[in-house]
Design a protein around this motif. Structure first.
Motif, PDB file in Angstrom:
ATOM      1  N   SER A  30      -8.349   9.800  -2.492  1.00 55.71           N
ATOM      2  CA  SER A  30      -6.979   9.459  -1.984  1.00 55.71           C
ATOM      3  C   SER A  30      -7.294   8.508  -0.885  1.00 55.71           C
ATOM      4  O   SER A  30      -6.316   8.143  -0.205  1.00 55.71           O
ATOM      5  N   THR A  31      -8.416   7.880  -0.505  1.00 51.52           N
ATOM      6  CA  THR A  31      -8.776   6.796   0.371  1.00 51.52           C
ATOM      7  C   THR A  31      -9.142   5.632  -0.220  1.00 51.52           C
ATOM      8  O   THR A  31      -9.799   5.576  -1.281  1.00 51.52           O
ATOM      9  N   GLN A  32      -8.216   4.627   0.117  1.00 51.17           N
ATOM     10  CA  GLN A  32      -8.702   3.168  -0.445  1.00 51.17           C
ATOM     11  C   GLN A  32      -9.964   2.665   0.044  1.00 51.17           C
ATOM     12  O   GLN A  32     -10.270   2.818   1.086  1.00 51.17           O
ATOM     13  N   ILE A  33     -10.796   2.291  -1.222  1.00 56.54           N
ATOM     14  CA  ILE A  33     -11.973   1.914  -0.985  1.00 56.54           C
ATOM     15  C   ILE A  33     -12.396   0.343  -1.274  1.00 56.54           C
ATOM     16  O   ILE A  33     -13.436  -0.188  -0.974  1.00 56.54           O
ATOM     17  N   ALA A  34     -11.368  -0.038  -2.231  1.00 53.78           N
ATOM     18  CA  ALA A  34     -11.722  -1.470  -2.671  1.00 53.78           C
ATOM     19  C   ALA A  34     -10.131  -1.938  -2.746  1.00 53.78           C
ATOM     20  O   ALA A  34      -9.256  -1.160  -3.239  1.00 53.78           O
ATOM     21  N   SER A  35      -9.734  -3.312  -2.489  1.00 53.04           N
ATOM     22  CA  SER A  35      -8.512  -3.999  -2.899  1.00 53.04           C
ATOM     23  C   SER A  35      -8.829  -5.405  -3.262  1.00 53.04           C
ATOM     24  O   SER A  35      -9.829  -5.987  -3.176  1.00 53.04           O
ATOM     25  N   GLY A  36      -7.853  -5.972  -4.057  1.00 53.66           N
ATOM     26  CA  GLY A  36      -7.873  -7.178  -4.605  1.00 53.66           C
ATOM     27  C   GLY A  36      -8.969  -7.274  -5.731  1.00 53.66           C
ATOM     28  O   GLY A  36      -9.311  -8.556  -5.846  1.00 53.66           O
ATOM     29  N   ILE A  37      -9.227  -6.532  -6.448  1.00 51.65           N
ATOM     30  CA  ILE A  37     -10.385  -6.598  -7.528  1.00 51.65           C
ATOM     31  C   ILE A  37      -9.516  -7.088  -8.764  1.00 51.65           C
ATOM     32  O   ILE A  37      -8.535  -6.813  -9.144  1.00 51.65           O
ATOM     33  N   TYR A  63     -16.096  13.619  -7.114  1.00 53.73           N
ATOM     34  CA  TYR A  63     -15.262  12.563  -6.492  1.00 53.73           C
ATOM     35  C   TYR A  63     -14.168  12.251  -7.575  1.00 53.73           C
ATOM     36  O   TYR A  63     -14.217  12.360  -8.685  1.00 53.73           O
ATOM     37  N   SER A  64     -13.046  12.086  -6.895  1.00 49.41           N
ATOM     38  CA  SER A  64     -11.837  11.781  -7.750  1.00 49.41           C
ATOM     39  C   SER A  64     -11.370  10.398  -7.545  1.00 49.41           C
ATOM     40  O   SER A  64     -11.372   9.890  -6.395  1.00 49.41           O
ATOM     41  N   TYR A  65     -11.089   9.661  -8.328  1.00 41.46           N
ATOM     42  CA  TYR A  65     -10.769   8.020  -8.553  1.00 41.46           C
ATOM     43  C   TYR A  65      -9.599   7.843  -9.117  1.00 41.46           C
ATOM     44  O   TYR A  65      -8.878   8.711 -10.107  1.00 41.46           O
ATOM     45  N   GLN A  66      -8.426   7.133  -8.389  1.00 38.16           N
ATOM     46  CA  GLN A  66      -7.159   6.301  -8.826  1.00 38.16           C
ATOM     47  C   GLN A  66      -7.237   4.896  -9.042  1.00 38.16           C
ATOM     48  O   GLN A  66      -8.110   4.522  -7.990  1.00 38.16           O
ATOM     49  N   VAL A  67      -6.378   4.348  -9.380  1.00 39.88           N
ATOM     50  CA  VAL A  67      -6.296   2.945  -9.522  1.00 39.88           C
ATOM     51  C   VAL A  67      -4.874   2.542  -9.425  1.00 39.88           C
ATOM     52  O   VAL A  67      -3.981   3.295  -9.986  1.00 39.88           O
ATOM     53  N   ALA A  72       3.088  -9.980  -7.529  1.00 38.60           N
ATOM     54  CA  ALA A  72       4.133 -10.449  -6.591  1.00 38.60           C
ATOM     55  C   ALA A  72       4.976  -9.319  -6.118  1.00 38.60           C
ATOM     56  O   ALA A  72       5.520  -9.555  -4.968  1.00 38.60           O
ATOM     57  N   ALA A  73       5.404  -8.443  -7.057  1.00 36.37           N
ATOM     58  CA  ALA A  73       6.471  -7.473  -6.609  1.00 36.37           C
ATOM     59  C   ALA A  73       5.912  -6.218  -5.820  1.00 36.37           C
ATOM     60  O   ALA A  73       6.411  -5.698  -5.130  1.00 36.37           O
ATOM     61  N   GLY A  74       4.489  -6.297  -5.706  1.00 31.31           N
ATOM     62  CA  GLY A  74       3.884  -5.319  -4.663  1.00 31.31           C
ATOM     63  C   GLY A  74       2.837  -4.455  -5.539  1.00 31.31           C
ATOM     64  O   GLY A  74       2.432  -4.646  -6.645  1.00 31.31           O
ATOM     65  N   GLU A  75       2.355  -3.476  -4.840  1.00 28.00           N
ATOM     66  CA  GLU A  75       1.734  -2.302  -5.463  1.00 28.00           C
ATOM     67  C   GLU A  75       2.193  -1.168  -6.204  1.00 28.00           C
ATOM     68  O   GLU A  75       3.332  -0.628  -5.800  1.00 28.00           O
ATOM     69  N   GLY A  76       2.015  -1.050  -7.489  1.00 24.88           N
ATOM     70  CA  GLY A  76       2.459  -0.229  -8.372  1.00 24.88           C
ATOM     71  C   GLY A  76       2.015   1.242  -7.864  1.00 24.88           C
ATOM     72  O   GLY A  76       0.995   1.504  -6.952  1.00 24.88           O
ATOM     73  N   ALA A  77       2.386   2.312  -8.852  1.00 27.84           N
ATOM     74  CA  ALA A  77       2.054   3.731  -8.473  1.00 27.84           C
ATOM     75  C   ALA A  77       0.650   3.819  -8.822  1.00 27.84           C
ATOM     76  O   ALA A  77      -0.070   2.941  -9.739  1.00 27.84           O
ATOM     77  N   GLN A  78       0.099   4.820  -8.476  1.00 25.47           N
ATOM     78  CA  GLN A  78      -1.352   5.127  -8.682  1.00 25.47           C
ATOM     79  C   GLN A  78      -1.606   5.800  -9.956  1.00 25.47           C
ATOM     80  O   GLN A  78      -0.828   6.506 -10.366  1.00 25.47           O
TER      81      GLN A  78
END
Length: 86
Positions: A30-37, A63-67, A72-78
């Motif tokens: 649940s913690t963002q560990i990377a952005s803009g990949i 460990y649990s992961y989500q992406v 341009a519209a923003g961030e979508g759902a995980q």
């Protein structure tokens, strides 16, 4: 010693109203560990989560992961959660 987890996702279906994903954000527990990949040329996302602590053999760690995709519209759902036990 440390552990590396190799993660791969396939791009979501492109929405005609929102456009194609441009970059991705990665979340661990649940913690963002990377952005803009940026995605690979085939639309997949490859991310190596390096440097995780080496688990104690008698006490594995999950460990649990989500992406999430962004454009341009923003961030979508995980995405749904994928877990790994090491």
């Amino acid at each position: 010693m440390s552990v590396t987890v190799n993660l791969t996702w396939t791009a979501p279906i492109i929405s005609s109203t929102q456009g194609a994903p441009e970059t991705y954000n990665i979340y661990r527990d649940s913690t963002q560990i990377a952005s803009g990949i940026t995605p690979e040329s085939d639309g997949s996302l490859v991310f190596n989560d390096a440097g995780l602590p080496n688990p104690v053999a008698s006490s594995p760690v999950i460990y649990s992961y989500q992406v999430s995709a962004t454009n341009a519209a923003g961030e979508g759902a995980q995405s749904s959660t994928e877990s790994i036990s090491i």
